[in-house]
Design a protein around this motif. Structure first.
Motif, PDB file in Angstrom:
ATOM      1  N   GLY A   1      -1.059   1.262  -5.510  1.00 52.70           N
ATOM      2  CA  GLY A   1      -2.437   1.603  -5.861  1.00 52.70           C
ATOM      3  C   GLY A   1      -2.906   2.961  -5.369  1.00 52.70           C
ATOM      4  O   GLY A   1      -3.655   3.660  -6.057  1.00 52.70           O
TER       5      GLY A   1
ATOM      6  N   ARG B   1      -3.845  -6.377  -9.745  1.00 50.39           N
ATOM      7  CA  ARG B   1      -4.117  -6.057  -8.343  1.00 50.39           C
ATOM      8  C   ARG B   1      -5.302  -6.841  -7.795  1.00 50.39           C
ATOM      9  O   ARG B   1      -5.516  -6.903  -6.609  1.00 50.39           O
TER      10      ARG B   1
ATOM     11  N   ARG C   1       0.082  -3.484  -4.246  1.00 50.07           N
ATOM     12  CA  ARG C   1       1.292  -3.570  -5.071  1.00 50.07           C
ATOM     13  C   ARG C   1       1.706  -5.020  -5.278  1.00 50.07           C
ATOM     14  O   ARG C   1       1.213  -5.916  -4.587  1.00 50.07           O
TER      15      ARG C   1
ATOM     16  N   TYR D   1      -7.978  -0.824  -0.654  1.00 48.37           N
ATOM     17  CA  TYR D   1      -7.693  -0.719  -2.089  1.00 48.37           C
ATOM     18  C   TYR D   1      -8.954  -0.874  -2.929  1.00 48.37           C
ATOM     19  O   TYR D   1      -8.912  -0.684  -4.145  1.00 48.37           O
TER      20      TYR D   1
ATOM     21  N   VAL E   1      -7.543   1.298  -5.703  1.00 46.99           N
ATOM     22  CA  VAL E   1      -7.429   0.593  -6.981  1.00 46.99           C
ATOM     23  C   VAL E   1      -8.797   0.550  -7.673  1.00 46.99           C
ATOM     24  O   VAL E   1      -8.917   0.867  -8.859  1.00 46.99           O
TER      25      VAL E   1
END
Ligand code: FPP
Ligand code: K
Ligand code: ZN
Length: 505
Positions: free
Chosen positions: A304, A340, A351, A360, A364
């Motif tokens: 990400g 995700r 991941r 994230y 992400v």
């Protein structure tokens, strides 16, 4: 001011004894008849009774409106137990009491979401900018990152950072090399990551003295030395080439309005038109993997953090709706990005087969506004922002906000934000969890490109997203972050307009 209902008090007494509270649950007033999405009837009895303490809710909303999705087991589970699946199950168990709003002394709203502990997080970040205890010696080469993480977090929280300007300018001056760029400290060699962090930190405090400490000519020369024939950038002289380099270089070049021409002593120099940005998008293209995500360098594992670097880099080169589909397989990338986000946690992992982590929320989460812009293109003037979000959201904003406010905050005296409840808060996570929160609370609209030049397509604006079922209270909205540059929106505009009026050196 929320008050504790007699029901809550009764439940609290029961649950202290570890007894089930079934009878009381059945008699709990159902206040959510207008919101069928909030299946509060589904609250897991076993779970509630196993957790210590009842919580404080506004009396008009008990039980809190928490969708089943964020409390129950994941709808699809692989029966094969492995180290990986056990870790995942453990993480769900760890998060669930936080998601179910079951902690005493925490003030939850009617959606079962705690408030943002703004003052505590501000105090945590201010402290992190001061003298640090001995173990931090290991982070000596990351001092510029600490400046960026703290200043960015403080700005997003609405704290004044101008008082840090003079110290930051002098510290940055001591970290700058005559040969261009910034090291991690005085006497350390320049690195793209520390240079990126320093330039962002200077942008955040803003003002002429902060901008002018940067030796732009030396910076340009140094970037020319890092530029490769394959289009990418090395992170330092003799260092690795990766997608972080592609993003950091693109950010620095455009924030500082550096010339694109290569200096003749660059390893990438040729007699043709090759410049600092030539082949950069092709380099990014080579980092997309079979999974659809983006890896740090060609033929590695999708992650990400690299996805954000890749999309950020491309968005700097041209508007997402033009450049993303030219260089990336967007349907595959969307499929990977969607995988995700986990339930019940609501947050993102970095991941495949790994755990949810607050940072994230940015790496992400920050991909989504860019992906959405690539799919929908520039908006027309009359477009209604809220409608746009409702129709076009490709991830669950609610899930992310729940993870951030329920699991991501250290709500003790310490403050700060974290990876997950079992981890301690730190400046890195505080910055990126807040970035993700900001992005989930706002909406980015791209407008048609205007004018000339390599920045003509940076025509987006970011505005608060106000929804009918807004699960966070308005007082918990934080400032808008720039979806490409990851600094407060107005700081990005200011530094760019300062250097746009100063072409050349
Ligand atoms: C894995 O860590 C982490 C990576 C492979 C990438 C880390 C890179 C960044 C966070 C940012 C780079 C961006 C810039 C702009 C310099 P892990 O194995 O500890 O975590 P995981 O289990 O969540 O994958
Ligand atoms: K991690
Ligand atoms: Zn993390």
């Amino acid at each position: 001011m929320p008050i504790k209902t007699s029901l809550a008090r009764a439940r609290q007494r029961k649950s202290y004894k570890g007894k089930k509270t079934m009878a009381m649950r059945a008699s709990a007033p159902s206040t959510n008849t207008n919101s069928p999405n909030y299946a509060t009837d589904q609250v897991d009895e076993e779970l509630i009774s196993s957790m210590a303490g009842a919580s404080t809710f506004p009396s008009s909303h008990f039980p809190p409106m928490i969708p089943d999705l964020f409390i129950s087991d994941p709808p699809i589970r692989d029966a094969l137990a492995t180290d990986t699946s056990n870790l995942q199950d453990g993480t769900i168990d760890e998060c669930r009491p936080f998601l179910a709003a079951r902690f005493q002394g925490i003030d939850y709203n009617e959606y079962g979401v705690p408030h943002l502990d703004r003052e505590r997080h501000i105090r945590f970040l201010r402290k992190s900018l001061g003298r640090l205890p001995a173990p931090f010696v290991a982070a000596d080469a990351s001092r510029p990152w600490i400046f960026y993480w703290c200043l960015n977090g403080l700005s997003l929280l609405g704290a004044d950072v101008s008082s840090y300007r003079d110290d930051l300018v002098e510290t940055a001056r001591s970290m700058q090399n005559d040969t261009g760029g910034f090291g991690g400290g005085f006497g350390q060699r320049s690195h793209l990551a520390t240079t990126y962090a320093t330039v962002l930190a200077l942008s955040i405090v803003g003002g002429e003295s902060a901008y002018e400490v940067i030796d732009r000519r030396a910076m340009w020369k140094w970037l020319c030395a890092l530029k490769q024939r394959d289009g990418g950038f090395r992170m330092s002289i003799g260092g690795e080439v990766d997608v972080r380099g592609a993003y950091c270089a693109a950010v620095i070049i455009t924030l500082l309005n550096l010339p694109l021409d290569l200096s003749p002593d660059s390893p990438a120099w040729t007699a043709d038109e090759f410049d600092l940005l030539t082949g950069l998008a092709d380099y990014v293209r080579r980092c997309q993997t079979f999974e659809g995500g983006i890896s740090g360098k060609p033929d590695a594992e999708a992650h990400g953090a690299y996805a954000f670097c890749a999309l950020g880099c491309l968005a700097i080169l041209d508007a997402p709706h033009r450049i993303f589909p030219r260089y990336l397989d967007i349907p595959r990338l969307i499929s990977w990005l969607s995988s995700r986000q986990y339930a019940p946690e609501g947050g993102f992992c970095g991941r495949t087969n790994k755990l949810v982590d607050g940072c994230y929320s940015h790496w992400v989460g920050g991909c989504w506004p860019l992906i959405e812009a690539s799919i929908h293109g520039p908006l027309s003037e009359g477009d209604e922002v809220t409608t746009y979000a409702a129709v076009h959201d490709l991830y669950s904003r609610e899930g992310l906000i729940r993870y951030i406010l329920c699991c991501g905050q250290d709500q003790t005296k310490r403050g700060g934000m974290r990876d997950k409840p079992s981890r301690t808060s730190d400046a890195y996570h505080t910055c990126y969890v807040l970035s993700g929160l900001s992005s989930a609370q706002h909406i980015t609209r791209w407008h048609p490109s205007s004018g000339e030049g390599i920045m003509a397509h940076l025509t987006y604006d970011v505005s608060p997203l106000v929804e009918d079922h807004q699960i966070f209270d308005e007082e918990d909205r934080i400032n808008a972050t720039d979806p490409v540059y990851a600094i407060p929106e107005e700081n990005r505009r200011e530094i760019m307009s300062y250097f746009l009026s100063k072409p050349g050196f």
